[in-house]
Design a protein around this motif. Structure first.
Motif, PDB file in Angstrom:
ATOM      1  N   PRO A 201      72.272  -8.197  28.741  1.00  0.00           N
ATOM      2  CA  PRO A 201      71.851  -8.671  30.056  1.00  0.00           C
ATOM      3  C   PRO A 201      71.415  -7.522  30.949  1.00  0.00           C
ATOM      4  O   PRO A 201      72.054  -6.491  31.006  1.00  0.00           O
ATOM      5  CB  PRO A 201      73.119  -9.342  30.604  1.00  0.00           C
ATOM      6  N   LYS A 202      70.303  -7.722  31.640  1.00  0.00           N
ATOM      7  CA  LYS A 202      69.746  -6.636  32.433  1.00  0.00           C
ATOM      8  C   LYS A 202      69.523  -7.092  33.863  1.00  0.00           C
ATOM      9  O   LYS A 202      69.145  -8.223  34.120  1.00  0.00           O
ATOM     10  CB  LYS A 202      68.410  -6.171  31.840  1.00  0.00           C
ATOM     11  N   ARG A 203      69.759  -6.170  34.772  1.00  0.00           N
ATOM     12  CA  ARG A 203      69.477  -6.412  36.175  1.00  0.00           C
ATOM     13  C   ARG A 203      68.158  -5.722  36.484  1.00  0.00           C
ATOM     14  O   ARG A 203      68.065  -4.507  36.508  1.00  0.00           O
ATOM     15  CB  ARG A 203      70.609  -5.865  37.041  1.00  0.00           C
TER      16      ARG A 203
ATOM     17  N   ILE B 207      69.863 -12.640  31.422  1.00  0.00           N
ATOM     18  CA  ILE B 207      70.435 -12.742  30.079  1.00  0.00           C
ATOM     19  C   ILE B 207      69.273 -12.772  29.101  1.00  0.00           C
ATOM     20  O   ILE B 207      68.469 -13.711  29.108  1.00  0.00           O
ATOM     21  CB  ILE B 207      71.286 -14.019  29.923  1.00  0.00           C
ATOM     22  N   ASP B 208      69.158 -11.734  28.273  1.00  0.00           N
ATOM     23  CA  ASP B 208      68.095 -11.705  27.276  1.00  0.00           C
ATOM     24  C   ASP B 208      68.643 -11.440  25.877  1.00  0.00           C
ATOM     25  O   ASP B 208      67.914 -11.069  24.972  1.00  0.00           O
ATOM     26  CB  ASP B 208      67.044 -10.656  27.635  1.00  0.00           C
ATOM     27  N   GLY B 209      69.948 -11.636  25.718  1.00  0.00           N
ATOM     28  CA  GLY B 209      70.540 -11.460  24.396  1.00  0.00           C
ATOM     29  C   GLY B 209      72.050 -11.584  24.459  1.00  0.00           C
ATOM     30  O   GLY B 209      72.658 -11.557  25.534  1.00  0.00           O
TER      31      GLY B 209
ATOM     32  N   SER C   2      74.319 -18.487  24.633  1.00  0.00           N
ATOM     33  CA  SER C   2      73.943 -17.637  23.505  1.00  0.00           C
ATOM     34  C   SER C   2      72.422 -17.598  23.473  1.00  0.00           C
ATOM     35  O   SER C   2      71.775 -18.572  23.070  1.00  0.00           O
ATOM     36  CB  SER C   2      74.501 -18.188  22.194  1.00  0.00           C
ATOM     37  N   TYR C   3      71.849 -16.490  23.936  1.00  0.00           N
ATOM     38  CA  TYR C   3      70.402 -16.429  24.148  1.00  0.00           C
ATOM     39  C   TYR C   3      69.630 -16.571  22.836  1.00  0.00           C
ATOM     40  O   TYR C   3      68.697 -17.376  22.746  1.00  0.00           O
ATOM     41  CB  TYR C   3      70.051 -15.113  24.844  1.00  0.00           C
TER      42      TYR C   3
ATOM     43  N   PHE D 209      64.895 -20.436  24.570  1.00  0.00           N
ATOM     44  CA  PHE D 209      64.532 -19.905  25.884  1.00  0.00           C
ATOM     45  C   PHE D 209      63.226 -19.114  25.771  1.00  0.00           C
ATOM     46  O   PHE D 209      63.138 -18.171  24.973  1.00  0.00           O
ATOM     47  CB  PHE D 209      65.637 -19.015  26.425  1.00  0.00           C
ATOM     48  N   PRO D 210      62.215 -19.456  26.564  1.00  0.00           N
ATOM     49  CA  PRO D 210      60.925 -18.756  26.456  1.00  0.00           C
ATOM     50  C   PRO D 210      60.955 -17.343  27.022  1.00  0.00           C
ATOM     51  O   PRO D 210      60.096 -16.525  26.695  1.00  0.00           O
ATOM     52  CB  PRO D 210      59.987 -19.651  27.272  1.00  0.00           C
ATOM     53  N   GLN D 211      61.924 -17.067  27.875  1.00  0.00           N
ATOM     54  CA  GLN D 211      62.059 -15.742  28.485  1.00  0.00           C
ATOM     55  C   GLN D 211      63.484 -15.607  29.003  1.00  0.00           C
ATOM     56  O   GLN D 211      64.243 -16.588  29.005  1.00  0.00           O
ATOM     57  CB  GLN D 211      61.043 -15.552  29.616  1.00  0.00           C
TER      58      GLN D 211
END
Length: 531
Positions: free
Chosen positions: A360-362, A386-388, A462-463, A486-488
């Motif tokens: 997860p990135k900010r 959340i990207d993973g 769960s991405y 999730f598309p993004q």
């Protein structure tokens, strides 16, 4: 000039500039001194020497202060341990005096009891002897009598008296023994124990058994051992602190040590933790009745969890956002905050929270300085994408809220879009407006859910697997699962109308949720995705 030595803090090159043509070097060799330069060079050299001397003097002065303080500490500590020693010996003397008094009392009581028995027996025997002697004298007198009639009568009376005489009813065995050997003592072993008394040794340094330590369900179980058993150990002290740095503790850490005292075993479990940093550092020391040993080598354990803040820059003006809590404000109390926000970027990068997970990135949203949600979209987003990975958080909400929703959304969710009514968001929606209902919403499709409405909801995402599940936060019972792709990257999303809620982050995925996800890897009719 003093001879230069290898330990001199002033370089010989600087000294050479201040002496005459020749100087004796450190090893007794005569060397030629360089010629003086101009006045500025000499002053620079002298300033360097002066600075070096000043620093050395300051260092020596600090050390002198330390020595003086050590002397004071030595006096105070010596007086303290001497007082403790006298107190311990005083306690030992008191125990011995009390024991002596008790044993002496027992001897006196035993003597008095036996004396009483023997004196009573002596008195009875004395009386019996006197009676027997009187009978014996009467019998002798009767034998000397010449009166036949009187003799027969006297003989009969003497015979009856002898039959009833106390002398023939007495036991001639002493009722009490004169031996007191059972009251003797032998303190040889105790004396050896006393002679073996010595100062308590400093406890050995424990070693944390990293392989046996466990981080799970926001608890940490620490296990340690001593190099060898020590019966003198009274308890252990465990210290822990949060950190974002892996490896040994730094000189200046952001968080203080937290202390757990009075641990009797060689393991301890910390519960109810919030993992808002990437790591936690632990150390432990052993203590006996008098002194504590050295701390163990610090051990740093990874505490992975999902941490985010609510991005107040995205919230509807009727939502009052404070840290991780949101309350409905019908007066539109966010107007002042809007003015403040104009002076700063609303990029989530400015959030003080940090992600404790790798994925997860900010990062800045798709539209830098995006507009707040407005109209009937009473929404606020989390500031961390959340990207993973597998992430989990919980939300407590007022069950009397007119409406409440929790889920995830794409960063591109429109400012007028309500959660669950477009393809950019997935949510669990509580409606208290006419009648109470709980539904799962996505892309303007709703699935009614037949279950009790909890006051705390857990959200699992769960991405990579495209799984978004909602749980009863108290018993971890599954409520609903979305299965999608999730598309993004997505962010946590919340909505409330005429109510309030608070978010709890820094939580690991509960083990019961993980095991349930493995069992329910195939979608079922009870938790099928909305399409």
């Amino acid at each position: 000039m003093r001879d230069a030595t290898p330990s001199s803090s002033i370089s010989t090159s600087l000294l050479y500039r201040l002496v005459g043509n020749q100087s004796t070097a450190a090893f007794g060799q005569t060397v030629k001194t360089p010629q003086f330069g101009d006045m500025d060079d000499q002053k620079d050299s002298l300033r360097k020497i002066t600075n070096t001397l000043a620093l050395k003097n300051e260092e020596i002065q600090n050390f002198i202060c330390c020595l003086k303080q050590s002397l004071l500490n030595l006096e105070a500590n010596s007086a303290r341990v001497q007082e403790d020693l006298e107190a311990e010996f005083g306690s030992l003397y008191s125990a011995l005096d009390e024991l002596k008094e008790g044993m002496t009392t027992r001897i006196k009581q035993e003597r008095a009891s036996r004396t009483y028995e023997l004196q009573n027996q002596l008195s009875a025997c004395t009386k019996a002897l006197e009676s027997s002697e009187e009978l014996l004298e009467l019998a002798n007198q009767t034998l000397c009598s010449s009166d036949a009639d009187g003799f027969n009568q006297a003989a009969k009376e003497i015979k009856d008296s002898v039959t009833m005489a106390p002398a023939f009813r007495l036991s001639l065995k002493a009722k009490a023994s004169d031996s007191m050997s059972h009251m003797m003592v032998d303190f040889a072993q105790e004396r050896e124990v006393l002679q073996a008394i010595k100062f308590l040794p400093v406890p050995a340094t424990p070693e944390i058994q990293v392989a046996d330590c466990l981080v799970s369900d926001n608890t940490v179980t620490m296990v340690w051992s001593l190099p060898e058993p020590d019966s003198k150990i009274d308890h252990y002290v465990l210290e822990h602190r949060r950190t974002n740095h892996e490896g040994p503790p730094r000189a200046r850490e952001e968080y203080p040590w937290m202390v757990v005292e009075g641990i009797r075993e060689t393991e301890f479990t910390l519960t109810g933790l919030r993992f808002d940093t990437r790591f936690m550092t632990f150390r432990v020391k052993a203590c006996n009745k008098a002194v504590a040993g050295e701390f163990s080598e610090p051990v740093t354990l990874e505490t992975l969890a999902f941490v985010f803040k609510l991005d107040s820059g995205t919230s509807h003006q009727n939502l009052h956002v404070e840290d991780l809590s949101v309350e409905w404000d019908s007066s539109g109390g966010k107007v002042q905050d809007i003015r403040k926000d104009k002076n700063r970027t609303s990029s989530p990068m400015n959030s003080p929270a940090r992600s404790a997970v790798m994925s997860p990135k900010r990062a800045p949203s798709a539209r830098v300085g995006r507009d707040r949600f407005t109209a009937e979209s009473y929404t606020v987003l989390g500031d961390t994408a959340i990207d993973g990975g597998q992430q989990y958080w919980e939300v407590r909400f007022d069950k009397e809220s007119k409406a409440f929703a929790v889920g995830v959304a794409l960063r591109t969710l429109g400012r007028f879009d309500q959660l669950g009514k477009t393809a950019a968001s997935w949510c669990l929606h509580l409606n208290n407006w006419l009648q109470q209902s709980l539904t799962a919403k996505h892309n303007n499709k709703a699935r009614p859910l037949d279950c009790a409405i909890p006051d705390r909801i857990g959200v699992y995402c769960s991405y990579e697997e495209g799984v978004l599940s909602f749980y009863n936060g108290r018993n971890k019972q599954l409520i609903h699962t979305f299965r999608t792709k999730f598309p993004q990257p997505v962010v946590p999303a919340f909505m409330v109308w005429n109510g309030s809620f608070s978010v709890q982050t820094g939580l690991q995925v509960p083990s019961v949720v993980q095991s349930g996800q493995r069992r329910n890897s195939d979608a079922s009719s009870s938790n099928a995705s909305l399409t």
